[in-house]
Scaffold this active site. Structure first.
Site, PDB file in Angstrom:
ATOM      1  N   TYR A  52       0.963  -1.294  -0.188  1.00 46.59           N
ATOM      2  CA  TYR A  52       0.095   0.025   0.142  1.00 46.59           C
ATOM      3  C   TYR A  52       0.515   1.336  -0.328  1.00 46.59           C
ATOM      4  CZ  TYR A  52      -3.911  -2.596   0.208  1.00 46.59           C
ATOM      5  OH  TYR A  52      -5.063  -3.469  -0.243  1.00 46.59           O
ATOM      6  N   ARG A  55       1.780   1.711  -3.635  1.00 41.35           N
ATOM      7  CA  ARG A  55       0.516   2.457  -4.332  1.00 41.35           C
ATOM      8  C   ARG A  55       0.406   3.657  -4.005  1.00 41.35           C
ATOM      9  NH1 ARG A  55      -4.272  -1.725  -3.651  1.00 41.35           N
ATOM     10  NH2 ARG A  55      -5.199   0.159  -4.736  1.00 41.35           N
ATOM     11  N   ASN A  86     -12.543   2.771  -6.340  1.00 41.39           N
ATOM     12  CA  ASN A  86     -10.833   3.245  -6.472  1.00 41.39           C
ATOM     13  C   ASN A  86     -10.676   3.927  -5.101  1.00 41.39           C
ATOM     14  OD1 ASN A  86     -10.921   2.231  -8.959  1.00 41.39           O
ATOM     15  ND2 ASN A  86     -10.951   4.196 -10.096  1.00 41.39           N
ATOM     16  N   VAL A  87      -9.404   3.608  -4.592  1.00 41.08           N
ATOM     17  CA  VAL A  87      -9.109   4.034  -3.378  1.00 41.08           C
ATOM     18  C   VAL A  87      -8.194   5.382  -3.621  1.00 41.08           C
ATOM     19  CG1 VAL A  87      -9.161   1.808  -2.286  1.00 41.08           C
ATOM     20  CG2 VAL A  87      -6.937   2.422  -3.366  1.00 41.08           C
ATOM     21  N   ASP A  88      -7.882   5.653  -4.726  1.00 37.13           N
ATOM     22  CA  ASP A  88      -7.202   6.959  -5.193  1.00 37.13           C
ATOM     23  C   ASP A  88      -8.053   8.015  -5.021  1.00 37.13           C
ATOM     24  OD1 ASP A  88      -8.360   7.800  -7.683  1.00 37.13           O
ATOM     25  OD2 ASP A  88      -7.422   5.972  -8.556  1.00 37.13           O
ATOM     26  N   HIS A 103     -14.632   1.109  -1.435  1.00 38.12           N
ATOM     27  CA  HIS A 103     -13.511   0.382  -0.790  1.00 38.12           C
ATOM     28  C   HIS A 103     -12.601   1.196  -0.181  1.00 38.12           C
ATOM     29  CE1 HIS A 103     -14.337  -2.784  -4.205  1.00 38.12           C
ATOM     30  NE2 HIS A 103     -15.257  -2.959  -3.270  1.00 38.12           N
ATOM     31  N   THR A 170     -14.326  -0.696 -14.899  1.00 39.25           N
ATOM     32  CA  THR A 170     -14.488  -1.780 -13.952  1.00 39.25           C
ATOM     33  C   THR A 170     -14.987  -3.147 -14.643  1.00 39.25           C
ATOM     34  OG1 THR A 170     -15.695  -2.716 -12.057  1.00 39.25           O
ATOM     35  CG2 THR A 170     -16.795  -1.189 -13.391  1.00 39.25           C
ATOM     36  N   SER A 171     -14.098  -4.132 -14.151  1.00 37.79           N
ATOM     37  CA  SER A 171     -14.340  -5.476 -14.953  1.00 37.79           C
ATOM     38  C   SER A 171     -15.735  -6.230 -14.385  1.00 37.79           C
ATOM     39  CB  SER A 171     -13.244  -6.259 -14.552  1.00 37.79           C
ATOM     40  OG  SER A 171     -13.061  -6.444 -13.291  1.00 37.79           O
TER      41      SER A 171
HETATM   42  P1  OAD Z   1     -10.169  -4.558 -12.548  1.00 36.32           P
HETATM   43  O1  OAD Z   1      -8.642  -4.377 -12.821  1.00 36.32           O
HETATM   44  O2  OAD Z   1     -10.907  -5.845 -12.191  1.00 36.32           O
HETATM   45  O3  OAD Z   1     -10.792  -3.995 -13.940  1.00 36.32           O
HETATM   46  C1  OAD Z   1     -10.373  -2.694 -14.488  1.00 36.32           C
HETATM   47  C2  OAD Z   1     -11.260  -2.618 -15.940  1.00 36.32           C
HETATM   48  O4  OAD Z   1     -10.660  -1.722 -16.403  1.00 36.32           O
HETATM   49  C3  OAD Z   1     -11.091  -3.917 -16.896  1.00 36.32           C
HETATM   50  O5  OAD Z   1     -12.202  -4.203 -17.279  1.00 36.32           O
HETATM   51  C4  OAD Z   1     -10.342  -3.244 -18.144  1.00 36.32           C
HETATM   52  O6  OAD Z   1     -10.524  -3.777 -19.307  1.00 36.32           O
HETATM   53  C5  OAD Z   1     -10.667  -1.670 -17.971  1.00 36.32           C
HETATM   54  N1  OAD Z   1      -9.693  -0.767 -18.387  1.00 36.32           N
HETATM   55  C6  OAD Z   1      -8.224  -0.876 -18.517  1.00 36.32           C
HETATM   56  N2  OAD Z   1      -7.905   0.351 -18.934  1.00 36.32           N
HETATM   57  C7  OAD Z   1      -8.665   1.283 -19.280  1.00 36.32           C
HETATM   58  C8  OAD Z   1      -8.958   2.384 -19.755  1.00 36.32           C
HETATM   59  N3  OAD Z   1      -7.860   3.265 -20.154  1.00 36.32           N
HETATM   60  N4  OAD Z   1     -10.084   3.251 -19.883  1.00 36.32           N
HETATM   61  C9  OAD Z   1     -11.295   2.313 -19.269  1.00 36.32           C
HETATM   62  N5  OAD Z   1     -11.385   1.204 -18.968  1.00 36.32           N
HETATM   63  C10 OAD Z   1      -9.968   0.446 -18.738  1.00 36.32           C
HETATM   64  O7  OAD Z   1     -10.683  -3.315 -11.475  1.00 36.32           O
HETATM   65  P2  OAD Z   1     -12.120  -2.813 -10.585  1.00 36.32           P
HETATM   66  O8  OAD Z   1     -13.343  -3.695 -11.528  1.00 36.32           O
HETATM   67  O9  OAD Z   1     -12.001  -1.592 -10.345  1.00 36.32           O
HETATM   68  O10 OAD Z   1     -10.830  -4.280  -4.519  1.00 36.32           O
HETATM   69  O11 OAD Z   1     -11.740  -3.926  -9.473  1.00 36.32           O
HETATM   70  C11 OAD Z   1     -12.574  -4.057  -8.477  1.00 36.32           C
HETATM   71  C12 OAD Z   1     -12.106  -4.317  -7.307  1.00 36.32           C
HETATM   72  O12 OAD Z   1     -10.994  -5.477  -7.524  1.00 36.32           O
HETATM   73  C13 OAD Z   1     -10.858  -3.430  -6.720  1.00 36.32           C
HETATM   74  O13 OAD Z   1     -11.773  -2.384  -6.134  1.00 36.32           O
HETATM   75  C14 OAD Z   1     -10.166  -4.017  -5.788  1.00 36.32           C
HETATM   76  C15 OAD Z   1     -10.048  -5.433  -6.533  1.00 36.32           C
HETATM   77  O14 OAD Z   1      -9.665  -6.272  -6.020  1.00 36.32           O
HETATM   78  C16 OAD Z   1     -10.046  -4.471  -3.406  1.00 36.32           C
HETATM   79  O15 OAD Z   1      -9.078  -4.215  -3.242  1.00 36.32           O
HETATM   80  C17 OAD Z   1     -11.143  -4.842  -2.241  1.00 36.32           C
END
Ligand code: OAD
Length: 225
Positions: A52, A55, A86-88, A103, A170-171
């Site tokens: 952390y 990050r 996002n935590v940022d 989160h 978000t994925s």
């Molecule tokens: P992920 O890393 O799972 O997903 C990120 C998404 O962003 C993916 O679908 C990528 O294809 C997409 N992506 C990448 N570059 C991009 C761009 N330039 N513009 C738009 N999209 C883009 O991240 P989160 O869905 O945020 O939790 O993950 C959810 C949670 O999983 C996080 O908050 C974290 C993690 O484990 C904890 O730590 C509790």
């Protein structure tokens, strides 16, 4: 109009912050349980703090991008809530004023014993031996797996009441947030911006590509609406 933006790591990717999943992701080749659980912190606090601290330093050096700024600009005409995984702090630094960090926030530290004992931690690392007022070790004020996601009721209320809903970066792999995309029952338009998705949620227009390419265009259109 009431607008809700639900964001994930992808919105900060073009600011240089890594996502979690996919190529170059933080969880690539790493088991999240070894870094982002209370058990991992109990087992090896230095390892978790290092992750952390690393990050936090990246967030400090990063700048908001065109997508964060476009989301903030929507406030010129609309009532906007950002629900972010996002935590940022890039949404706030771009000018968004109503941001729900479901989160948690990496720029804040908290007591590992008393969650409400918090401390701003903008400029430095959290070190082993840094204690909160209650004498317990400080830890990042983020939500780890197995801990309670924040602002659930508030987020769902705003999403249900939204006239427009934008999901970006978000994925949709992590619950409960992944399920929230199905709650925008009043939204006249639902848009998701992502370069790739396992499956586009029902009722959404999928803009395939990056946040900085698509979010400013969507925001411009909604500013004119
Ligand atoms: P992920 O890393 O799972 O997903 C990120 C998404 O962003 C993916 O679908 C990528 O294809 C997409 N992506 C990448 N570059 C991009 C761009 N330039 N513009 C738009 N999209 C883009 O991240 P989160 O869905 O945020 O939790 O993950 C959810 C949670 O999983 C996080 O908050 C974290 C993690 O484990 C904890 O730590 C509790």
């Amino acid at each position: 109009m009431k607008i809700v933006v639900l964001s994930g790591a992808g919105i900060s990717a073009e600011s240089g912050l890594p996502t979690f999943r996919g190529a170059g992701g933080l969880w690539n080749g790493v088991r999240a349980e070894t870094l982002a659980t209370p058990e991992a912190f109990a087992d090896d606090p230095q390892r978790v703090l290092d992750f952390y601290n690393f990050r936090r330093a990246m967030v400090r050096d990063a700048e908001p991008n065109a997508a964060h700024r476009a989301v903030a600009a929507l406030e010129q005409r609309h009532q906007v809530t950002v629900v972010t995984q996002n935590v940022d702090n890039l949404h706030e630094r771009a000018g968004s004023t109503d941001v729900l960090h479901v989160h948690g926030e990496i720029m804040t530290a908290r007591s590992s014993r008393t969650p409400s004992l918090k401390l701003a931690m903008q400029d430095r690392d959290i070190r082993l031996g840094d204690l909160a007022e209650d004498g317990a070790q400080l830890r990042p004020d983020v939500v780890w797996f197995g801990e309670t996601v924040r602002h659930i009721d508030d987020s769902l209320d705003r999403i249900r009441a939204a006239d427009r809903f934008l999901v970006v970066g978000t994925s949709l792999q992590v619950w409960p947030v992944a399920d929230w995309v199905h709650h925008a029952v009043n939204a006249g338009e639902r848009v998701i911006v992502a370069p790739e998705l396992a499956r586009c949620p029902d009722g959404f227009d999928w803009l395939r590509g990056n946040a900085c390419e698509h979010v400013p265009r969507v925001a411009e259109r909604w500013l004119d609406a």
